[in-house]
Design an enzyme around this catalytic site. Structure first.
Site, PDB file in Angstrom:
ATOM      1  CG  ASP A 263      -0.393  -0.106   2.514  1.00 50.19           C
ATOM      2  OD1 ASP A 263       0.852  -0.184   2.613  1.00 50.19           O
ATOM      3  OD2 ASP A 263      -1.149  -0.098   3.508  1.00 50.19           O
ATOM      4  CB  SER A 264       4.591   1.705  -0.099  1.00 46.86           C
ATOM      5  OG  SER A 264       4.802   0.560  -0.896  1.00 46.86           O
TER       6      SER A 264
ATOM      7  CG  ASP B 172       0.460  -4.166   1.936  1.00 47.22           C
ATOM      8  OD1 ASP B 172       0.673  -5.152   2.668  1.00 47.22           O
ATOM      9  OD2 ASP B 172       1.223  -3.185   1.868  1.00 47.22           O
TER      10      ASP B 172
ATOM     11  CD  GLU C  24       7.975  -0.521   7.710  1.00 48.95           C
ATOM     12  OE1 GLU C  24       7.039  -1.232   7.312  1.00 48.95           O
ATOM     13  OE2 GLU C  24       8.150   0.662   7.343  1.00 48.95           O
TER      14      GLU C  24
ATOM     15  CE  LYS D  72       3.275  -6.084   3.653  1.00 45.56           C
ATOM     16  NZ  LYS D  72       2.734  -5.003   4.488  1.00 45.56           N
TER      17      LYS D  72
ATOM     18  CD  GLU E 200       0.594  -1.812   7.931  1.00 45.69           C
ATOM     19  OE1 GLU E 200       0.297  -1.048   8.880  1.00 45.69           O
ATOM     20  OE2 GLU E 200       1.039  -1.397   6.848  1.00 45.69           O
TER      21      GLU E 200
HETATM   22  O1  KIV Z   1       3.533  -1.117   1.685  1.00 43.52           O
HETATM   23  C1  KIV Z   1       4.706  -1.517   1.646  1.00 43.52           C
HETATM   24  O2  KIV Z   1       5.468  -1.246   0.725  1.00 43.52           O
HETATM   25  C2  KIV Z   1       5.183  -2.337   2.753  1.00 43.52           C
HETATM   26  C3  KIV Z   1       6.656  -2.551   2.840  1.00 43.52           C
HETATM   27  C4  KIV Z   1       7.288  -1.356   3.422  1.00 43.52           C
HETATM   28  C5  KIV Z   1       6.995  -3.781   3.606  1.00 43.52           C
HETATM   29  O3  KIV Z   1       4.428  -2.771   3.562  1.00 43.52           O
END
Ligand code: KIV
Length: 263
Positions: free
Chosen positions: A46-47, A85, A180, A115, A117
């Site tokens: 989600d970056s 994500d 992280e 993924k 969090e």
């Molecule tokens: O969203 C993302 O890119 C991430 C990485 C920083 C692991 O979760």
């Protein structure tokens, strides 16, 4: 090199002491490059909200945006495991939400895993997804979706909480966990205590694998660069140079030449 990478491949890599590579990817051309380079897993993080869309943080990212980028990455990938994500508020409200949104992401993109969090607080959610056949990668330590609660992007040093979070994620059935911004000694201890692979970002060399954000490592994003990022190329500068050349050649009547024109 394994033909296609699955969650089982990653488990075997940990057993054999082979380091796992993960890089984020958000579109078809870079997915092809990542895949052809032998990167083991592509994370559609989600970056994307920050490094591609330019948002202040990852909180505004929607499930539809993740599906759009996830589909493009899957189209460009033959070997790597694609992990997508779950964005902020797509899984925190209820387990039913989590199942529905993770199910959409898997069904509409063709990715291999999701993924999410959180540690102890996400134990039941991870278990529920794994129970219905959706592989889950956990993410502990600095969890950017909780940036407002954590008071900023800071190194996480509470050893007992981090160990508990890691154990909870593994016991719930996650196939791997991203760690992280955690001091090297704590991340190493977590990695040695878990049977599932740990993937570090700002967590030192003791993790079972490493992940970097593509636009950070290639210098395609310059609003900020965390100190744990190594710059492997400067595509930002290269791209700027190419565009300046093009602009100059158009203005001077150099481009298009005869070879780029029709008779
Ligand atoms: O969203 C993302 O890119 C991430 C990485 C920083 C692991 O979760």
């Amino acid at each position: 090199m394994a033909k296609t990478v699955s969650t089982t491949t990653l488990a075997n890599m940990k057993k054999e002491g082979e380091k796992i590579t993960m890089v984020t990817g958000y579109d078809y051309p870079f997915a092809r490059l990542l895949d052809e380079s032998g990167i083991d897993t592509i994370l559609v993080g989600d970056s994307v909200g920050v490094v591609v869309a330019g948002y202040k943080d990852t909180l505004p990212v929607t499930v539809d945006e993740m599906i759009y980028h996830g589909r493009a990455v899957v189209c460009g990938t033959e070997r790597a495991l694609v992990i997508i994500d779950l964005p902020f508020m797509s899984y925190q409200v209820s387990i039913e939400d989590a199942k529905f949104q993770a199910g959409r992401i898997m069904k509409e993109t063709g990715a291999g895993a999701v993924k999410l969090e959180g540690g102890v607080t996400m134990r039941e959610t991870i278990k529920a997804l794994v129970d219905i056949g959706i592989p889950v990668c956990g993410h502990i330590g600095l969890t950017p979706q909780a940036v407002n609660q954590l008071g900023g992007f800071k190194v996480q040093r509470e050893k007992e909480r981090l160990l508990e979070d890691a154990r909870a994620v593994a016991e719930a059935g996650a196939f791997a966990v991203v760690i992280e911004c955690v001091p090297t000694d704590i991340a190493t201890e977590i990695s040695q205590s878990l049977t599932i692979p740990t993937i570090g970002i700002g967590a030192g060399v003791g993790c079972d694998g490493q992940v970097l954000v593509l636009h950070d490592m290639l210098s395609l994003f310059d609003r900020f660069r965390p100190s744990f990022v190594k710059q492997y190329a400067d595509l930002g500068q290269e791209t700027k140079k190419a565009l300046e050349n093009y602009s100059r050649e158009v203005k001077q009547g150099i481009f298009p030449g005869a070879e780029h024109s029709f008779k």
